[in-house]
Design an enzyme around this catalytic site. Structure first.
Site, PDB file in Angstrom:
ATOM      1  N   HIS A   1      17.072  -8.072  -7.427  1.00 47.74           N
ATOM      2  CA  HIS A   1      17.807  -8.511  -6.224  1.00 47.74           C
ATOM      3  C   HIS A   1      17.698  -7.367  -5.217  1.00 47.74           C
ATOM      4  O   HIS A   1      18.416  -6.365  -5.309  1.00 47.74           O
ATOM      5  CB  HIS A   1      19.269  -8.811  -6.561  1.00 47.74           C
TER       6      HIS A   1
ATOM      7  N   GLU B   1      14.892 -12.624 -11.288  1.00 50.22           N
ATOM      8  CA  GLU B   1      15.805 -13.190 -10.278  1.00 50.22           C
ATOM      9  C   GLU B   1      15.473 -12.686  -8.872  1.00 50.22           C
ATOM     10  O   GLU B   1      16.327 -12.426  -8.058  1.00 50.22           O
ATOM     11  CB  GLU B   1      17.269 -12.855 -10.627  1.00 50.22           C
TER      12      GLU B   1
ATOM     13  N   GLU C   1      23.377  -7.885 -18.124  1.00 46.70           N
ATOM     14  CA  GLU C   1      24.195  -6.896 -17.396  1.00 46.70           C
ATOM     15  C   GLU C   1      25.233  -6.204 -18.285  1.00 46.70           C
ATOM     16  O   GLU C   1      26.428  -6.174 -17.974  1.00 46.70           O
ATOM     17  CB  GLU C   1      24.854  -7.599 -16.199  1.00 46.70           C
TER      18      GLU C   1
ATOM     19  N   ASP D   1      14.905 -11.841  -5.248  1.00 49.70           N
ATOM     20  CA  ASP D   1      15.186 -12.236  -3.873  1.00 49.70           C
ATOM     21  C   ASP D   1      15.273 -10.940  -3.057  1.00 49.70           C
ATOM     22  O   ASP D   1      15.584  -9.881  -3.597  1.00 49.70           O
ATOM     23  CB  ASP D   1      16.454 -13.099  -3.709  1.00 49.70           C
TER      24      ASP D   1
ATOM     25  N   ASN E   1      18.507  -8.488 -19.828  1.00 51.71           N
ATOM     26  CA  ASN E   1      18.355  -8.761 -18.395  1.00 51.71           C
ATOM     27  C   ASN E   1      19.388  -7.972 -17.592  1.00 51.71           C
ATOM     28  O   ASN E   1      20.577  -7.966 -17.935  1.00 51.71           O
ATOM     29  CB  ASN E   1      18.552 -10.266 -18.145  1.00 51.71           C
TER      30      ASN E   1
HETATM   31  O1  G3I Z   1      31.246 -24.839 -11.426  1.00 48.41           O
HETATM   32  C1  G3I Z   1      32.317 -24.524 -10.535  1.00 48.41           C
HETATM   33  C2  G3I Z   1      32.874 -25.787  -9.919  1.00 48.41           C
HETATM   34  O2  G3I Z   1      33.472 -26.579 -10.940  1.00 48.41           O
HETATM   35  C3  G3I Z   1      33.902 -25.424  -8.848  1.00 48.41           C
HETATM   36  O3  G3I Z   1      34.333 -26.609  -8.197  1.00 48.41           O
HETATM   37  C4  G3I Z   1      33.248 -24.468  -7.826  1.00 48.41           C
HETATM   38  C5  G3I Z   1      34.209 -24.047  -6.740  1.00 48.41           C
HETATM   39  O4  G3I Z   1      35.158 -23.189  -7.316  1.00 48.41           O
HETATM   40  O5  G3I Z   1      32.800 -23.276  -8.498  1.00 48.41           O
HETATM   41  C6  G3I Z   1      31.793 -23.593  -9.445  1.00 48.41           C
HETATM   42  O6  G3I Z   1      31.369 -22.416 -10.090  1.00 48.41           O
HETATM   43  C7  G3I Z   1      30.587 -21.544  -9.273  1.00 48.41           C
HETATM   44  C8  G3I Z   1      29.196 -21.432  -9.902  1.00 48.41           C
HETATM   45  O7  G3I Z   1      28.401 -20.453  -9.230  1.00 48.41           O
HETATM   46  C9  G3I Z   1      28.449 -22.749  -9.885  1.00 48.41           C
HETATM   47  O8  G3I Z   1      28.230 -23.148  -8.565  1.00 48.41           O
HETATM   48  C10 G3I Z   1      31.260 -20.186  -9.305  1.00 48.41           C
HETATM   49  O9  G3I Z   1      32.465 -20.278  -8.570  1.00 48.41           O
HETATM   50  C11 G3I Z   1      30.352 -19.151  -8.643  1.00 48.41           C
HETATM   51  O10 G3I Z   1      30.903 -17.850  -8.807  1.00 48.41           O
HETATM   52  C12 G3I Z   1      28.995 -19.141  -9.356  1.00 48.41           C
HETATM   53  O11 G3I Z   1      28.147 -18.203  -8.699  1.00 48.41           O
HETATM   54  C13 G3I Z   1      26.988 -17.862  -9.488  1.00 48.41           C
HETATM   55  C14 G3I Z   1      27.067 -16.372  -9.848  1.00 48.41           C
HETATM   56  O12 G3I Z   1      25.907 -16.018 -10.615  1.00 48.41           O
HETATM   57  C15 G3I Z   1      28.303 -16.053 -10.668  1.00 48.41           C
HETATM   58  O13 G3I Z   1      28.382 -14.643 -10.777  1.00 48.41           O
HETATM   59  C16 G3I Z   1      25.731 -18.093  -8.665  1.00 48.41           C
HETATM   60  O14 G3I Z   1      25.588 -19.478  -8.362  1.00 48.41           O
HETATM   61  C17 G3I Z   1      24.525 -17.614  -9.432  1.00 48.41           C
HETATM   62  O15 G3I Z   1      23.352 -17.695  -8.633  1.00 48.41           O
HETATM   63  C18 G3I Z   1      24.713 -16.145  -9.834  1.00 48.41           C
HETATM   64  O16 G3I Z   1      23.628 -15.765 -10.595  1.00 48.41           O
HETATM   65  C19 G3I Z   1      23.695 -14.431 -11.155  1.00 48.41           C
HETATM   66  C20 G3I Z   1      22.946 -14.438 -12.453  1.00 48.41           C
HETATM   67  O17 G3I Z   1      23.496 -15.403 -13.316  1.00 48.41           O
HETATM   68  C21 G3I Z   1      22.941 -13.060 -13.088  1.00 48.41           C
HETATM   69  N1  G3I Z   1      22.371 -12.079 -12.159  1.00 48.41           N
HETATM   70  C22 G3I Z   1      23.070 -12.031 -10.876  1.00 48.41           C
HETATM   71  C23 G3I Z   1      23.041 -13.407 -10.208  1.00 48.41           C
HETATM   72  C24 G3I Z   1      23.719 -13.344  -8.869  1.00 48.41           C
HETATM   73  O18 G3I Z   1      25.086 -13.077  -9.030  1.00 48.41           O
END
Ligand code: G3I
Length: 373
Positions: free
Chosen positions: A258, A291, A178, A293, A222
């Site tokens: 997406h 990715e 991105e 969905d 990507n």
């Molecule tokens: O790891 C921390 C944890 O320590 C903490 O307790 C918890 C609550 O604050 O947060 C956890 O981190 C979260 C992480 O996912 C792991 O669960 C982040 O807050 C959360 O923002 C993060 O979201 C991820 C997101 O990317 C971040 O932008 C999604 O799971 C993930 O599916 C998503 O994936 C992205 C791809 O990498 C790139 N393309 C877009 C896609 C969707 O956004």
């Protein structure tokens, strides 16, 4: 069903023994127990070929992003993953912050190592996601001011550490994720630790270093919203054309895909996707849908929405099969309840192939049908 490979129940028993625990804290993967033949092997409940076999018969991989539920050692969930998919990607644990949050020189390898071990046990390829992104970077990196030269060194250091750690085990890296703004397709600087000081040069640095460290891994750019013609797609095309002209190593482009249908939103048609994939394939690139969905209004999806959703899944698969450079499709999660969509787009959801009881949905059937099942 004649087993064409080791019964997945046996594979999964071995894989589960190799998997790490399930929490955010790193867990030391248990050493795989000595393989034991199950005394009463359970007959798979399904007699139809799984998606991975249908895709392989078409020369493609069909994969899935794995996240917290995988690390929770949910036996039914992990058995489904091993049965249906032949490629995996970490939804989070291979990103910079989850790996490196405890300091510049400390890496939390346990969970990504367990994911790679599971993949190896189950004959799966692994996509590495992602080396350089504007999101999920550790505070020690984002909370300080670095010179351009030091930023280049930090980026090379991270690529060396992570690509080196997984050398020979990764099918493809999302080297840069991105890098372009939505809409205009201009270089994204907001939130980026790299672009404000280095401009586009950070992209060249990351790809060049990744190739140097693991020449056997495919290197991908990507991004999302490239599936539709427009300024962002044109900008991605120009970005990669420029990299090729500078002999910066790049092997493929990841279309995140997406997608959204209903409430006025539509997915790209099969032909539109074929045209887009062919456009980038003409640059000598592999194409991977990284990715996938397709979200619908939740609650409130109409029968027409759900039909359009299934059609969208089928069209993406059909478009990949129609373009020889397209070699893989991955969905971004297993079941609807674990999807990032639910917290990011309130009022939208039901985006994946399986429901929360791990039952198949019309979207799964559409994928099977498109794969010739
Ligand atoms: O790891 C921390 C944890 O320590 C903490 O307790 C918890 C609550 O604050 O947060 C956890 O981190 C979260 C992480 O996912 C792991 O669960 C982040 O807050 C959360 O923002 C993060 O979201 C991820 C997101 O990317 C971040 O932008 C999604 O799971 C993930 O599916 C998503 O994936 C992205 C791809 O990498 C790139 N393309 C877009 C896609 C969707 O956004």
């Amino acid at each position: 069903m004649t087993q064409k490979h080791t019964p997945w129940t046996t594979i999964v028993l071995l894989a589960l023994a190799a998997c790490g625990g399930g929490s955010d804290a790193p867990t030391t993967p248990t050493t795989p127990a000595t393989p034991t033949t199950p005394t009463t092997p359970t007959t798979p409940t399904t007699t139809a070929s799984p998606l991975r076999e249908l895709a392989a018969a078409k020369g493609r991989s069909f994969g899935v992003a794995l996240d917290a539920k995988f690390f929770a050692n949910d036996a039914a969930y992990n058995a489904l993953v091993a049965r249906e998919f032949d490629m995996v990607v970490a939804g989070n644990v291979m990103k910079w912050e989850p790996l490196n949050r405890n300091g510049r020189f400390t890496y939390r390898w346990a969970n990504p190592d367990a994911l790679v071990a599971f993949a190896q046990t189950n004959g799966m390829k692994v996509r590495g996601h992602t080396l350089a992104w504007h999101q999920q970077n550790p505070t020690w990196l984002t909370g300080a001011t670095w010179s351009a030269d030091t930023l280049r060194q930090l980026l090379k250091e991270h690529v060396d550490s992570v690509v080196g750690h997984y050398k020979g085990k990764i099918h493809a890296w999302d080297v840069v994720n991105e890098a372009l703004n939505d809409g205009s397709g201009s270089l994204r600087t907001t939130g980026s630790p790299w672009a404000p000081a280095l401009g586009r040069d950070y992209i060249d640095v990351a790809f060049t270093e990744a190739r140097r460290v693991d020449p056997g891994a495919l290197l991908f750019y990507n991004d999302y919203n490239l599936e539709f013609p427009g300024a962002k797609q044109d900008s991605a095309f120009a970005l990669i054309q420029g990299m090729k002209a500078r002999n910066v190593p790049i092997d493929g482009i990841g279309f995140q895909a997406h997608l959204q249908v209903g409430g006025g939103a539509t997915a790209p048609s099969r032909q539109a996707l074929v045209n887009t994939f062919n456009r980038f394939a003409a640059l000598g690139l592999k194409i991977e849908i990284t990715e996938l969905d397709v979200r619908v209004r939740t609650p409130g999806a109409t029968a027409a929405d759900l039909a359009a959703q299934a059609q969208a899944y089928g069209d993406v698969v059909a478009a990949c099969l129609a373009v020889s450079a397209c070699d893989a499709i991955l969905v971004w999660g297993v079941n609807d309840g674990e999807s990032w969509i639910n917290t990011t787009f309130p009022g939208w959801g039901q985006a994946l192939l399986f429901d929360d009881a791990l039952g198949t949905k019309a979207t799964y059937t559409a994928v099977r049908t498109a794969l010739g099942g």
